[in-house]
Design a protein around this motif. Sequence first.
Motif, PDB file in Angstrom:
ATOM      1  N   THR A  20       0.830  -1.207   0.000  1.00  0.00           N
ATOM      2  CA  THR A  20       0.000   0.000   0.000  1.00  0.00           C
ATOM      3  C   THR A  20       0.862   1.253   0.000  1.00  0.00           C
ATOM      4  OG1 THR A  20      -1.797  -1.136   1.124  1.00  0.00           O
ATOM      5  CG2 THR A  20      -1.796   1.266   1.262  1.00  0.00           C
ATOM      6  N   LYS A  21       1.879   1.258   0.833  1.00  0.00           N
ATOM      7  CA  LYS A  21       2.782   2.417   0.915  1.00  0.00           C
ATOM      8  C   LYS A  21       3.422   2.689  -0.447  1.00  0.00           C
ATOM      9  CE  LYS A  21       6.392   4.281   3.846  1.00  0.00           C
ATOM     10  NZ  LYS A  21       7.117   4.064   5.079  1.00  0.00           N
ATOM     11  N   ALA A  22       3.858   1.638  -1.112  1.00  0.00           N
ATOM     12  CA  ALA A  22       4.487   1.777  -2.424  1.00  0.00           C
ATOM     13  C   ALA A  22       3.472   2.231  -3.478  1.00  0.00           C
ATOM     14  CB  ALA A  22       5.124   0.455  -2.840  1.00  0.00           C
ATOM     15  N   GLU A  23       2.308   1.591  -3.500  1.00  0.00           N
ATOM     16  CA  GLU A  23       1.307   1.900  -4.518  1.00  0.00           C
ATOM     17  C   GLU A  23       0.767   3.315  -4.391  1.00  0.00           C
ATOM     18  OE1 GLU A  23      -0.284  -2.559  -5.668  1.00  0.00           O
ATOM     19  OE2 GLU A  23      -1.437  -1.402  -4.209  1.00  0.00           O
ATOM     20  N   LYS A  24       0.678   3.832  -3.158  1.00  0.00           N
ATOM     21  CA  LYS A  24       0.219   5.214  -2.959  1.00  0.00           C
ATOM     22  C   LYS A  24       1.146   6.211  -3.634  1.00  0.00           C
ATOM     23  CE  LYS A  24      -2.403   5.009   1.346  1.00  0.00           C
ATOM     24  NZ  LYS A  24      -2.435   5.420   2.754  1.00  0.00           N
ATOM     25  N   LYS A  25       2.389   5.806  -3.821  1.00  0.00           N
ATOM     26  CA  LYS A  25       3.384   6.684  -4.433  1.00  0.00           C
ATOM     27  C   LYS A  25       3.685   6.285  -5.883  1.00  0.00           C
ATOM     28  CE  LYS A  25       4.073   9.105  -0.718  1.00  0.00           C
ATOM     29  NZ  LYS A  25       4.010  10.541  -0.639  1.00  0.00           N
ATOM     30  N   GLY A  26       2.782   5.490  -6.470  1.00  0.00           N
ATOM     31  CA  GLY A  26       2.936   5.136  -7.878  1.00  0.00           C
ATOM     32  C   GLY A  26       3.890   3.989  -8.155  1.00  0.00           C
ATOM     33  N   ARG A  27       4.290   3.270  -7.128  1.00  0.00           N
ATOM     34  CA  ARG A  27       5.163   2.117  -7.315  1.00  0.00           C
ATOM     35  C   ARG A  27       4.298   0.859  -7.329  1.00  0.00           C
ATOM     36  NH1 ARG A  27      10.476   4.394  -6.970  1.00  0.00           N
ATOM     37  NH2 ARG A  27      11.085   2.512  -8.093  1.00  0.00           N
ATOM     38  N   THR A  28       4.914  -0.310  -7.507  1.00  0.00           N
ATOM     39  CA  THR A  28       4.125  -1.527  -7.705  1.00  0.00           C
ATOM     40  C   THR A  28       4.440  -2.616  -6.679  1.00  0.00           C
ATOM     41  OG1 THR A  28       5.760  -2.570  -9.153  1.00  0.00           O
ATOM     42  CG2 THR A  28       4.128  -1.126 -10.207  1.00  0.00           C
ATOM     43  N   LYS A  29       3.505  -3.549  -6.566  1.00  0.00           N
ATOM     44  CA  LYS A  29       3.683  -4.740  -5.730  1.00  0.00           C
ATOM     45  C   LYS A  29       4.893  -5.532  -6.227  1.00  0.00           C
ATOM     46  CE  LYS A  29       1.449  -9.182  -4.801  1.00  0.00           C
ATOM     47  NZ  LYS A  29       2.551  -9.987  -5.331  1.00  0.00           N
ATOM     48  N   GLU A  30       5.074  -5.577  -7.536  1.00  0.00           N
ATOM     49  CA  GLU A  30       6.199  -6.303  -8.117  1.00  0.00           C
ATOM     50  C   GLU A  30       7.534  -5.715  -7.647  1.00  0.00           C
ATOM     51  OE1 GLU A  30       3.437  -5.333  -9.860  1.00  0.00           O
ATOM     52  OE2 GLU A  30       2.628  -7.369 -10.030  1.00  0.00           O
ATOM     53  N   GLU A  31       7.589  -4.384  -7.528  1.00  0.00           N
ATOM     54  CA  GLU A  31       8.815  -3.753  -7.031  1.00  0.00           C
ATOM     55  C   GLU A  31       9.039  -4.089  -5.554  1.00  0.00           C
ATOM     56  OE1 GLU A  31       9.537   0.282  -9.552  1.00  0.00           O
ATOM     57  OE2 GLU A  31       7.644   0.199  -8.425  1.00  0.00           O
ATOM     58  N   VAL A  32       7.967  -4.111  -4.780  1.00  0.00           N
ATOM     59  CA  VAL A  32       8.074  -4.502  -3.367  1.00  0.00           C
ATOM     60  C   VAL A  32       8.618  -5.931  -3.284  1.00  0.00           C
ATOM     61  CG1 VAL A  32       6.776  -5.006  -1.248  1.00  0.00           C
ATOM     62  CG2 VAL A  32       6.251  -2.934  -2.569  1.00  0.00           C
ATOM     63  N   ASP A  33       8.045  -6.828  -4.088  1.00  0.00           N
ATOM     64  CA  ASP A  33       8.500  -8.222  -4.088  1.00  0.00           C
ATOM     65  C   ASP A  33       9.967  -8.325  -4.503  1.00  0.00           C
ATOM     66  OD1 ASP A  33       5.945  -8.902  -3.338  1.00  0.00           O
ATOM     67  OD2 ASP A  33       5.443  -9.959  -5.186  1.00  0.00           O
ATOM     68  N   GLU A  34      10.356  -7.547  -5.507  1.00  0.00           N
ATOM     69  CA  GLU A  34      11.750  -7.570  -5.968  1.00  0.00           C
ATOM     70  C   GLU A  34      12.698  -7.149  -4.844  1.00  0.00           C
ATOM     71  OE1 GLU A  34      14.661  -5.626  -9.394  1.00  0.00           O
ATOM     72  OE2 GLU A  34      12.513  -5.219  -9.482  1.00  0.00           O
ATOM     73  N   ILE A  35      12.320  -6.119  -4.114  1.00  0.00           N
ATOM     74  CA  ILE A  35      13.133  -5.657  -2.983  1.00  0.00           C
ATOM     75  C   ILE A  35      13.230  -6.746  -1.923  1.00  0.00           C
ATOM     76  CG2 ILE A  35      13.125  -4.076  -1.003  1.00  0.00           C
ATOM     77  CD1 ILE A  35      12.030  -1.930  -3.001  1.00  0.00           C
ATOM     78  N   ILE A  36      12.107  -7.365  -1.592  1.00  0.00           N
ATOM     79  CA  ILE A  36      12.118  -8.414  -0.565  1.00  0.00           C
ATOM     80  C   ILE A  36      12.973  -9.595  -1.016  1.00  0.00           C
ATOM     81  CG2 ILE A  36      10.693 -10.083   0.696  1.00  0.00           C
ATOM     82  CD1 ILE A  36       8.418  -7.910   0.568  1.00  0.00           C
ATOM     83  N   ARG A  37      12.846  -9.982  -2.282  1.00  0.00           N
ATOM     84  CA  ARG A  37      13.657 -11.094  -2.801  1.00  0.00           C
ATOM     85  C   ARG A  37      15.144 -10.730  -2.787  1.00  0.00           C
ATOM     86  NH1 ARG A  37       9.832 -10.970  -6.982  1.00  0.00           N
ATOM     87  NH2 ARG A  37      11.499 -10.317  -8.374  1.00  0.00           N
ATOM     88  N   TRP A  38      15.480  -9.503  -3.205  1.00  0.00           N
ATOM     89  CA  TRP A  38      16.881  -9.052  -3.192  1.00  0.00           C
ATOM     90  C   TRP A  38      17.433  -9.098  -1.769  1.00  0.00           C
ATOM     91  CZ3 TRP A  38      19.138  -4.986  -0.546  1.00  0.00           C
ATOM     92  CH2 TRP A  38      20.443  -4.653  -0.903  1.00  0.00           C
ATOM     93  N   PHE A  39      16.647  -8.602  -0.828  1.00  0.00           N
ATOM     94  CA  PHE A  39      17.088  -8.504   0.556  1.00  0.00           C
ATOM     95  C   PHE A  39      17.254  -9.876   1.211  1.00  0.00           C
ATOM     96  CE2 PHE A  39      16.231  -8.022   5.112  1.00  0.00           C
ATOM     97  CZ  PHE A  39      17.232  -7.123   5.450  1.00  0.00           C
ATOM     98  N   THR A  40      16.261 -10.753   1.040  1.00  0.00           N
ATOM     99  CA  THR A  40      16.236 -12.030   1.760  1.00  0.00           C
ATOM    100  C   THR A  40      16.900 -13.183   1.025  1.00  0.00           C
ATOM    101  OG1 THR A  40      14.111 -12.647   0.787  1.00  0.00           O
ATOM    102  CG2 THR A  40      14.059 -11.457   2.913  1.00  0.00           C
ATOM    103  N   GLY A  41      16.941 -13.106  -0.297  1.00  0.00           N
ATOM    104  CA  GLY A  41      17.419 -14.237  -1.085  1.00  0.00           C
ATOM    105  C   GLY A  41      16.323 -15.252  -1.366  1.00  0.00           C
ATOM    106  N   TYR A  42      15.111 -14.981  -0.894  1.00  0.00           N
ATOM    107  CA  TYR A  42      13.989 -15.879  -1.176  1.00  0.00           C
ATOM    108  C   TYR A  42      13.612 -15.792  -2.652  1.00  0.00           C
ATOM    109  CZ  TYR A  42      12.888 -16.282   3.858  1.00  0.00           C
ATOM    110  OH  TYR A  42      12.931 -16.528   5.210  1.00  0.00           O
ATOM    111  N   SER A  43      13.124 -16.900  -3.199  1.00  0.00           N
ATOM    112  CA  SER A  43      12.513 -16.882  -4.521  1.00  0.00           C
ATOM    113  C   SER A  43      11.087 -16.327  -4.360  1.00  0.00           C
ATOM    114  CB  SER A  43      12.448 -18.300  -5.098  1.00  0.00           C
ATOM    115  OG  SER A  43      11.543 -19.090  -4.323  1.00  0.00           O
ATOM    116  N   GLN A  44      10.430 -16.013  -5.472  1.00  0.00           N
ATOM    117  CA  GLN A  44       9.048 -15.545  -5.385  1.00  0.00           C
ATOM    118  C   GLN A  44       8.174 -16.616  -4.752  1.00  0.00           C
ATOM    119  OE1 GLN A  44       8.048 -12.401  -6.072  1.00  0.00           O
ATOM    120  NE2 GLN A  44       5.978 -12.883  -5.379  1.00  0.00           N
TER     121      GLN A  44
END
Length: 116
Positions: A20-44
């Motif tokens: 929600t925080k990202a989307e309110k500023k015109g960003r996407t869920k996909e970008e949030v997921d990409e950040i989480i994957r980059w940070f944790t090393g988890y796959s989608q």
Amino acid sequence: MTKHKIYTMSFASVYPHYVTKAEKKGRTKEEVDEIIRWFTGYSQEELEIHLEKKTDFETFIIEATKLNPSRRLIKGVICGIRVEKIEEPTMQEIRYLDKLIDELAKGKAMEKILRT
């Protein structure tokens, strides 16, 4: 010493707030997921499993055995505290992730957020 309540909250309960925080500023869920994957090393798929299982935040961080070494380059203030000065390791990891989502919401380029 009692644990901070964020540790026992499910990551799945915090995740929608990140999106929600990202989307309110015109960003996407996909970008949030990409950040989480980059940070944790988890796959989608692994990320989605943790969301479905409602893994608590502490376990979500502890089970991320491939935390990105570049996360140590994250600097700045979150909740009034410098993330690089947080002494408790799990809390620092949680705040690093919070800081990355803040950077996304503030319009920072993904290349800079992902420290590339």
